[in-house]
Motif scaffolding. Structure first.
Motif, PDB file in Angstrom:
ATOM      1  N   GLY A 424     109.202  30.221 -40.207  1.00  0.00           N
ATOM      2  CA  GLY A 424     108.614  29.172 -41.033  1.00  0.00           C
ATOM      3  C   GLY A 424     109.645  28.256 -41.641  1.00  0.00           C
ATOM      4  N   GLY A 425     110.897  28.473 -41.344  1.00  0.00           N
ATOM      5  CA  GLY A 425     111.937  27.622 -41.878  1.00  0.00           C
ATOM      6  C   GLY A 425     113.197  28.399 -42.166  1.00  0.00           C
ATOM      7  N   GLY A 426     114.211  27.683 -42.605  1.00  0.00           N
ATOM      8  CA  GLY A 426     115.486  28.315 -42.869  1.00  0.00           C
ATOM      9  C   GLY A 426     116.414  28.177 -41.683  1.00  0.00           C
ATOM     10  N   GLY A 427     117.441  29.004 -41.635  1.00  0.00           N
ATOM     11  CA  GLY A 427     118.404  28.936 -40.552  1.00  0.00           C
ATOM     12  C   GLY A 427     118.597  30.276 -39.892  1.00  0.00           C
ATOM     13  N   LEU A 428     118.627  30.269 -38.542  1.00  0.00           N
ATOM     14  CA  LEU A 428     118.884  31.464 -37.752  1.00  0.00           C
ATOM     15  C   LEU A 428     120.018  31.138 -36.792  1.00  0.00           C
ATOM     16  CD1 LEU A 428     118.112  34.358 -37.016  1.00  0.00           C
ATOM     17  CD2 LEU A 428     116.440  33.437 -35.409  1.00  0.00           C
ATOM     18  N   LEU A 429     121.202  31.668 -37.078  1.00  0.00           N
ATOM     19  CA  LEU A 429     122.394  31.355 -36.304  1.00  0.00           C
ATOM     20  C   LEU A 429     122.707  32.525 -35.393  1.00  0.00           C
ATOM     21  CD1 LEU A 429     124.555  29.883 -39.223  1.00  0.00           C
ATOM     22  CD2 LEU A 429     122.925  28.702 -37.738  1.00  0.00           C
ATOM     23  N   LEU A 430     122.574  32.299 -34.067  1.00  0.00           N
ATOM     24  CA  LEU A 430     122.717  33.360 -33.083  1.00  0.00           C
ATOM     25  C   LEU A 430     123.964  33.199 -32.227  1.00  0.00           C
ATOM     26  CD1 LEU A 430     119.012  33.394 -31.880  1.00  0.00           C
ATOM     27  CD2 LEU A 430     120.067  34.871 -33.578  1.00  0.00           C
ATOM     28  N   GLY A 431     124.916  32.362 -32.679  1.00  0.00           N
ATOM     29  CA  GLY A 431     126.073  32.061 -31.855  1.00  0.00           C
ATOM     30  C   GLY A 431     126.806  33.293 -31.389  1.00  0.00           C
ATOM     31  N   GLY A 432     126.983  34.234 -32.249  1.00  0.00           N
ATOM     32  CA  GLY A 432     127.720  35.430 -31.869  1.00  0.00           C
ATOM     33  C   GLY A 432     127.023  36.200 -30.774  1.00  0.00           C
ATOM     34  N   LEU A 433     125.715  36.257 -30.794  1.00  0.00           N
ATOM     35  CA  LEU A 433     124.983  36.980 -29.774  1.00  0.00           C
ATOM     36  C   LEU A 433     125.031  36.254 -28.441  1.00  0.00           C
ATOM     37  CD1 LEU A 433     121.853  38.176 -31.773  1.00  0.00           C
ATOM     38  CD2 LEU A 433     123.818  39.509 -31.040  1.00  0.00           C
ATOM     39  N   ARG A 434     125.076  34.938 -28.460  1.00  0.00           N
ATOM     40  CA  ARG A 434     125.135  34.197 -27.204  1.00  0.00           C
ATOM     41  C   ARG A 434     126.429  34.485 -26.453  1.00  0.00           C
ATOM     42  NH1 ARG A 434     123.008  28.260 -29.244  1.00  0.00           N
ATOM     43  NH2 ARG A 434     120.808  28.824 -29.498  1.00  0.00           N
ATOM     44  N   ASP A 435     127.508  34.732 -27.211  1.00  0.00           N
ATOM     45  CA  ASP A 435     128.790  34.937 -26.549  1.00  0.00           C
ATOM     46  C   ASP A 435     129.013  36.374 -26.130  1.00  0.00           C
ATOM     47  OD1 ASP A 435     130.364  32.645 -28.863  1.00  0.00           O
ATOM     48  OD2 ASP A 435     129.321  32.272 -26.959  1.00  0.00           O
ATOM     49  N   GLY A 436     128.205  37.267 -26.577  1.00  0.00           N
ATOM     50  CA  GLY A 436     128.421  38.677 -26.266  1.00  0.00           C
ATOM     51  C   GLY A 436     127.672  39.098 -25.039  1.00  0.00           C
ATOM     52  N   ASP A 437     127.696  40.424 -24.800  1.00  0.00           N
ATOM     53  CA  ASP A 437     126.989  40.958 -23.642  1.00  0.00           C
ATOM     54  C   ASP A 437     125.734  41.715 -24.079  1.00  0.00           C
ATOM     55  OD1 ASP A 437     128.980  43.977 -23.111  1.00  0.00           O
ATOM     56  OD2 ASP A 437     128.171  43.038 -24.915  1.00  0.00           O
ATOM     57  N   GLY A 438     125.294  41.476 -25.275  1.00  0.00           N
ATOM     58  CA  GLY A 438     124.075  42.111 -25.744  1.00  0.00           C
ATOM     59  C   GLY A 438     122.870  41.275 -25.426  1.00  0.00           C
ATOM     60  N   ALA A 439     121.758  41.538 -26.083  1.00  0.00           N
ATOM     61  CA  ALA A 439     120.513  40.858 -25.746  1.00  0.00           C
ATOM     62  C   ALA A 439     119.714  40.579 -26.992  1.00  0.00           C
ATOM     63  CB  ALA A 439     119.696  41.704 -24.775  1.00  0.00           C
ATOM     64  N   LEU A 440     118.871  39.570 -26.888  1.00  0.00           N
ATOM     65  CA  LEU A 440     117.911  39.237 -27.928  1.00  0.00           C
ATOM     66  C   LEU A 440     116.524  39.529 -27.398  1.00  0.00           C
ATOM     67  CD1 LEU A 440     119.298  35.794 -29.146  1.00  0.00           C
ATOM     68  CD2 LEU A 440     119.388  37.949 -30.382  1.00  0.00           C
ATOM     69  N   LEU A 441     115.746  40.189 -28.211  1.00  0.00           N
ATOM     70  CA  LEU A 441     114.349  40.420 -27.872  1.00  0.00           C
ATOM     71  C   LEU A 441     113.497  39.616 -28.829  1.00  0.00           C
ATOM     72  CD1 LEU A 441     114.292  44.294 -27.322  1.00  0.00           C
ATOM     73  CD2 LEU A 441     114.418  42.509 -25.596  1.00  0.00           C
ATOM     74  N   GLY A 442     112.598  38.757 -28.291  1.00  0.00           N
ATOM     75  CA  GLY A 442     111.774  37.964 -29.181  1.00  0.00           C
ATOM     76  C   GLY A 442     110.404  37.701 -28.616  1.00  0.00           C
ATOM     77  N   ASN A 443     109.426  37.912 -29.415  1.00  0.00           N
ATOM     78  CA  ASN A 443     108.047  37.561 -29.075  1.00  0.00           C
ATOM     79  C   ASN A 443     107.439  36.999 -30.352  1.00  0.00           C
ATOM     80  OD1 ASN A 443     105.572  37.262 -27.893  1.00  0.00           O
ATOM     81  ND2 ASN A 443     105.020  39.429 -27.981  1.00  0.00           N
ATOM     82  N   TRP A 444     107.850  35.797 -30.673  1.00  0.00           N
ATOM     83  CA  TRP A 444     107.552  35.210 -31.978  1.00  0.00           C
ATOM     84  C   TRP A 444     106.072  34.907 -32.136  1.00  0.00           C
ATOM     85  CZ3 TRP A 444     111.299  34.378 -35.735  1.00  0.00           C
ATOM     86  CH2 TRP A 444     112.626  34.609 -35.338  1.00  0.00           C
TER      87      TRP A 444
END
Length: 477
Positions: A424-444
């Motif tokens: 609903g607003g604010g900031g979500l900074l995912l830069g570190g995850l983009r550069d790594g070898d991990g994963a994001l799970l999202g079903n917003w």
């Protein structure tokens, strides 16, 4: 002593006269005899020395043997003119020798029996003496233990009186006295009594200020509470002896207004509750503390303007719950902490203002969940953290303000989940995850946050890949 003129005999016949009884004292003083007979119903026979019995037996043997020899010689005289001993003489001598040997054997047997009987008596006496000494020692030990226990309970009563005193300095003395009593109970391995003493200290820390009407009353109360925390922390350190590790600590609804230091404490087993506690100002430090068992609860606690520090803390096997905690200002920090086991839960937590930081935190095996948490104004940072084979969950969380940053995060096989989260607003900074070898799970639910990786390109579903991890499919919200 005299009896009346008429009495009845044992046969029942009436007799007359005045028989008199003569009382004499024989033997040991104090033992009365009547008519020469002892009043003791079990008179002891006189004991004869062994040597008299032996000498008498030998003399009697020689007399009998001599008489027997003479009788045999008379009955069987030697023939006239016999040269040397005859058969009768030899027989008489042999019979006499056998009789003498028999008596000697009997004397030897009696002597051996007497010696064995004396040994048995000596052993029995030694056993009785040892039992008596052991009983006396046990009695003295019991009396000493009873005296120590009485002294210990007296010290407890004195400490309780001091804890209820209006003067802060007296109450602080009571804190130290009660802690010393708890140590004594632990040395005696009586944990229930020790736990009762610890409960008293915790109840005093939970109690509201009752001295505000006195000059510097609130400051004095704060000093007493700080003393309680210091005393408890000293007994939770690794080198503490006997140590209060594994004891239950109940700080429910306590107010920590000031500086309270739990640094270096080891929470091993037991239950530690800060549920409903308030941190209005000051600093409460768990820097370098370790949580390796049991439960630690911060449920529904409130950080309004204080600072709650868990920097370099170790979480390895404990269940630590911050469910429902409200961060409305101040700071909640887990910088360089290590989560290597157990579960840390921030379910339904509210991050309205202030800062929450996990800078340089390592998560390798622990379960960390922000399920249902609300981020409405606080700044939550995971900068420089590492997620090794671990999933950090933000499932069903709500983001309406503030910032959640994963800059510089290294996801070494770990995952961050935002299933059913709402943006609903604010900031979500995912830069570190983009550069790594991990994963994001999202079903917003609703729109995904701006810049969400792998935003939908088609009308229905798409496959999201980040690095080498296959995230599966995601439906359009």
């Amino acid at each position: 002593m005299e009896q009346g003129p008429a009495h009845r005999s044992r046969s029942g016949l009436r007799t007359t006269g005045a028989p008199s009884y003569r009382w004499v004292c024989r033997g040991k003083p104090g033992i009365m005899h009547r008519g020469g007979a002892s009043e003791n119903s079990h008179p002891q026979p006189p004991t004869t020395p062994l040597w008299t019995w032996v000498v008498g037996s030998l003399l009697a043997t020689f007399v009998v043997a001599g008489a027997l020899f003479a009788l045999l010689r008379a009955l069987f005289p030697d023939p006239a003119g016999a040269d040397g001993p005859t058969g009768a003489s030899v027989g008489a001598l042999a019979l006499t020798a056998v009789l003498v040997l028999g008596v000697v054997a009997a004397v030897s047997i009696r002597r051996q029996q007497a010696r064995e009987r004396a040994d048995r008596v000596d052993r029995a006496m030694l056993t009785l003496e040892r039992v008596r000494q052991e009983q006396e020692l046990a009695s003295r030990v019991n009396e000493a233990e009873a005296a120590r226990l009485s002294t210990l309970r007296t010290r407890t009563d004195t400490a309780v009186e001091q804890l209820g005193h209006h003067a802060p300095v007296v109450r602080m003395a009571g804190v130290y006295a009660m802690a010393a009593v708890a140590d004594e109970w632990l040395v005696r391995e009586n944990k229930p009594e020790a736990q009762s003493c610890i409960d008293l200290l915790c109840s005093l820390l939970r109690a509201p200020s009752v001295q505000s009407g006195f000059p510097d009353g609130q400051a004095g109360d704060r000093q007493v509470r700080q003393t309680i925390v210091r005393v408890i922390t000293e007994r939770l350190r690794p080198t503490a002896a006997p140590g209060w590790h594994g004891s239950d600590l109940d700080f429910t609804d306590a107010v920590f207004d000031g500086r309270y230091d739990f640094s270096g404490a080891q929470f091993v087993g037991g239950s530690v509750s800060f549920a409903g506690a308030t941190f209005p100002d000051g600093i409460v430090s768990f820097v370098g503390a370790s949580f390796s068992g049991g439960r630690v609860l911060f449920d529904d606690a409130r950080v309004t303007n204080g600072i709650l520090l868990f920097d370099r803390a170790q979480f390895s096997g404990a269940a630590v719950s911050f469910a429902g905690i409200a961060v409305e200002g101040g700071s909640l920090r887990f910088n360089q902490a290590r989560f290597s086991g157990g579960e840390v839960m921030f379910h339904q937590a509210v991050f309205a203002a202030g800062g929450v930081s996990f800078l340089g935190t390592v998560l390798s095996g622990a379960s960390v969940g922000f399920d249902g948490a609300r981020f409405s104004g606080a700044h939550v940072r995971f900068t420089g953290s590492r997620f090794d084979r671990n999933t950090v969950r933000f499932d069903r969380a709500e983001f309406t303000g503030g910032t959640v940053s994963f800059d510089g995060v290294r996801a070494g096989g770990g995952m961050v989940s935002f299933r059913e989260a709402r943006w609903g607003g604010g900031g979500l900074l995912l830069g570190g995850l983009r550069d790594g070898d991990g994963a994001l799970l999202g079903n917003w639910r609703g729109e995904a946050p701006p810049g969400w990786p792998g935003r939908l390109q088609g009308p229905d579903t798409t496959s999201i890949r980040h690095g080498s991890a296959d995230l599966g499919t995601r439906s359009r919200a």
